[in-house]
Design an enzyme around this catalytic site. Structure first.
Site, PDB file in Angstrom:
ATOM      1  N   ASP A  24       0.833  -1.211   0.000  1.00  0.00           N
ATOM      2  CA  ASP A  24       0.000   0.000   0.000  1.00  0.00           C
ATOM      3  C   ASP A  24       0.868   1.260   0.000  1.00  0.00           C
ATOM      4  O   ASP A  24       0.540   2.258  -0.660  1.00  0.00           O
ATOM      5  CB  ASP A  24      -0.896  -0.037   1.242  1.00  0.00           C
ATOM      6  CG  ASP A  24      -1.952   1.047   1.249  1.00  0.00           C
ATOM      7  OD1 ASP A  24      -1.929   1.901   0.352  1.00  0.00           O
ATOM      8  OD2 ASP A  24      -2.795   1.048   2.165  1.00  0.00           O
ATOM      9  N   HIS A  76      -8.373  -2.211   8.391  1.00  0.00           N
ATOM     10  CA  HIS A  76      -7.406  -1.329   7.725  1.00  0.00           C
ATOM     11  C   HIS A  76      -7.907   0.102   7.900  1.00  0.00           C
ATOM     12  O   HIS A  76      -8.918   0.486   7.318  1.00  0.00           O
ATOM     13  CB  HIS A  76      -7.321  -1.711   6.239  1.00  0.00           C
ATOM     14  CG  HIS A  76      -6.359  -0.884   5.449  1.00  0.00           C
ATOM     15  ND1 HIS A  76      -5.051  -1.274   5.239  1.00  0.00           N
ATOM     16  CD2 HIS A  76      -6.486   0.322   4.842  1.00  0.00           C
ATOM     17  CE1 HIS A  76      -4.427  -0.354   4.521  1.00  0.00           C
ATOM     18  NE2 HIS A  76      -5.282   0.632   4.267  1.00  0.00           N
ATOM     19  N   CYS A 113      -4.051   7.839   1.610  1.00  0.00           N
ATOM     20  CA  CYS A 113      -4.347   9.052   0.837  1.00  0.00           C
ATOM     21  C   CYS A 113      -3.917  10.296   1.592  1.00  0.00           C
ATOM     22  O   CYS A 113      -4.748  10.969   2.194  1.00  0.00           O
ATOM     23  CB  CYS A 113      -5.843   9.148   0.552  1.00  0.00           C
ATOM     24  SG  CYS A 113      -6.539   7.701  -0.225  1.00  0.00           S
TER      25      CYS A 113
END
Lengths: 312, 312
Positions: B15, B211, B244
């Protein structure tokens, strides 16, 4: 005023401004305080009654108390280290006075140059000064247990010492005690356990608020523990200014803007309007362009479709 | 291996690395994975089986699975978007394969160009491919419910839609589902409620991990909610890379180093050694000098007198 589930006590004008080098003008401070109150912040710690040579940043505290007291519905808090400071405070009439007592006596001697016995004597003298006022004019007196969760000098601070000092502060005349994670050592387990222990020892009304730091990223985990243990007042600082910042992106104090988002997302009403809160952040940013402000929510914005608990 | 209360699943190599521009060399990735494992991280998501033209950063996933599988006791996880990816994965034998399904169908169409029906068909095909293997060689199959707590495109994602997709993923052959706050919208109330609802619907063994993102600073408040609801696996990313990120000082993913501190400070054993964990961070920093790493604990250091739950 809208109904409130959790009260945010904004400590930026005191804890924040005393920790940074630039001195904010009195006019800018008044604008900022007014903007915070307009956003719905119910309590603001506007300054500290310490000698101007020690903290020149806060030399205008008396004027700020007068300004903040003129704002309808706002609770005005100040820090007072001793009787002398309390007398200056009482002359302008805040709603709340907080006396810090460092549970680590090493820290107390180094920071305030006072033993525990000396601080407790000051508290008794302050209590007497308050009680000499007419009933309607008496501010609330809080004893703040700093270094309650550990000390950068002593390391571990025993829980029984925290309880002993809480008891002595109330016996000396404090209406309430507060728990303060001055050093950013606290864990959620500790926060929950200490709050419950003080509630058992002194009653739930003797501890309603907590001052948490985010030094190791644990600030909001500790907020969850404090809520879980039933506290209803959380200190925070706009833009996370103040506390003991170590790292880039690290604020000492927990960030007001993110705390409001967290609570509102949980359905807990803070009484705060987001647009006005972000506007107050702009006032702060405009007055201190050289100071870095922290906070995730102002940058990320509110989630699409977000419905705060407080009517906006 | 020491006893573990909470398992940290490190997602940085997948990720994290897929979200940044620089491509880490395969040698550096192997060193980093080895350093993470040496610190005691029990599970690492080492990559994703997607076409190299889509994510050139992860083109060496097969080689990393082989490397990580040679490390004793380490669980090796990979992401697979479809049967084609799963076939490539099965050829090298990871311990766990995760298929993402975006609960927001708008997001699913835009990100994966797949309807829910198409993703579920891929899951059924992957299940069949796994079951064609001898019993000892079958990896665990997890369906990850992304945008479970809200979507940047659709806004609110109804809880019943999350439950429906969880049920369908298990029916299609997933051993487990995972909840993913892809967009950083989740509140602790939501995290707790959704976990409990899935546990009631499918059984506790069908959801053990979560998550979480820190987009609005709420990451560790949500960790507290997940622990409270009984989860035992938490995803995190070293240095907070990936997710993000919006703001300076804002990481998307929650930071492994701070999560380990939080858990250990609560008396929960992660099996991780702090000195080796900080050494692994140096390996990452050395390999990606241009990427900013987040995390408070590595900068602040451990508190004086700190006693982690895991023997160091």
């Amino acid at each position: 005023m809208p109904a409130i589930d959790i009260e945010i006590s904004e400590v930026g004008p005191r804890d924040g401004l005393q920790s940074i080098r630039p001195i904010m003008s009195t006019t800018a401070k008044k604008d900022w305080i007014s903007a915070l109150a307009a956003a719905g912040i119910p309590e603001i710690e506007v300054g500290s009654f310490v000698p101007a040579r020690v903290l020149p940043q806060l030399a205008d505290t008396a004027e700020l108390v007068a300004h903040a007291s003129s704002i309808d519905g706002l609770a005005v808090a100040v820090l007072v280290p001793n009787l002398r400071g309390a007398q200056d405070a009482l002359a302008v009439g805040p709603d709340k006075m907080t006396v810090p007592l460092s549970v680590s006596e090493t820290h107390s001697l180094k920071n305030l140059r006072c033993t525990h016995a000396q601080v407790l004597q000051e508290v008794r003298d302050i209590r007497a000064a308050i009680d000499a006022l007419p009933a309607g004019q008496r501010p609330k007196l809080e004893g703040s247990l700093s270094t309650a969760f550990g000390c950068t000098l002593e390391g571990e601070v025993p829980e029984r010492k925290v309880m002993e000092m809480a008891e002595k502060l109330v016996a000396a005349g404090c209406d309430e005690v507060g728990l303060s994670d001055t050093t950013g050592f606290a864990s959620p387990t500790q926060v929950r356990d200490y709050i419950r222990a003080i509630h058992r020892l002194l009653g739930r009304d003797k501890l309603t608020g907590v001052h948490l730091h985010n030094t190791r990223g644990q600030g909001f985990a500790n907020v969850m523990a404090a809520l879980d243990a039933g506290l209803t007042t959380i200190d925070a600082s706009m833009g996370g200014i103040g506390g003991c910042p170590f790292a880039p992106g690290a604020s000492g104090n927990i960030v007001t803007e993110d705390l409001v988002f967290l609570l509102e997302s949980m359905g807990l009403r803070t009484g705060i309007n987001f647009a006005r809160l972000f506007a107050a952040r702009q006032v702060l940013a405009g007055a201190l362009p050289e100071v870095e402000l922290y906070g995730f929510t102002p940058e990320a914005g509110l989630p699409k479709g977000f419905r705060p608990a407080t009517a906006q």
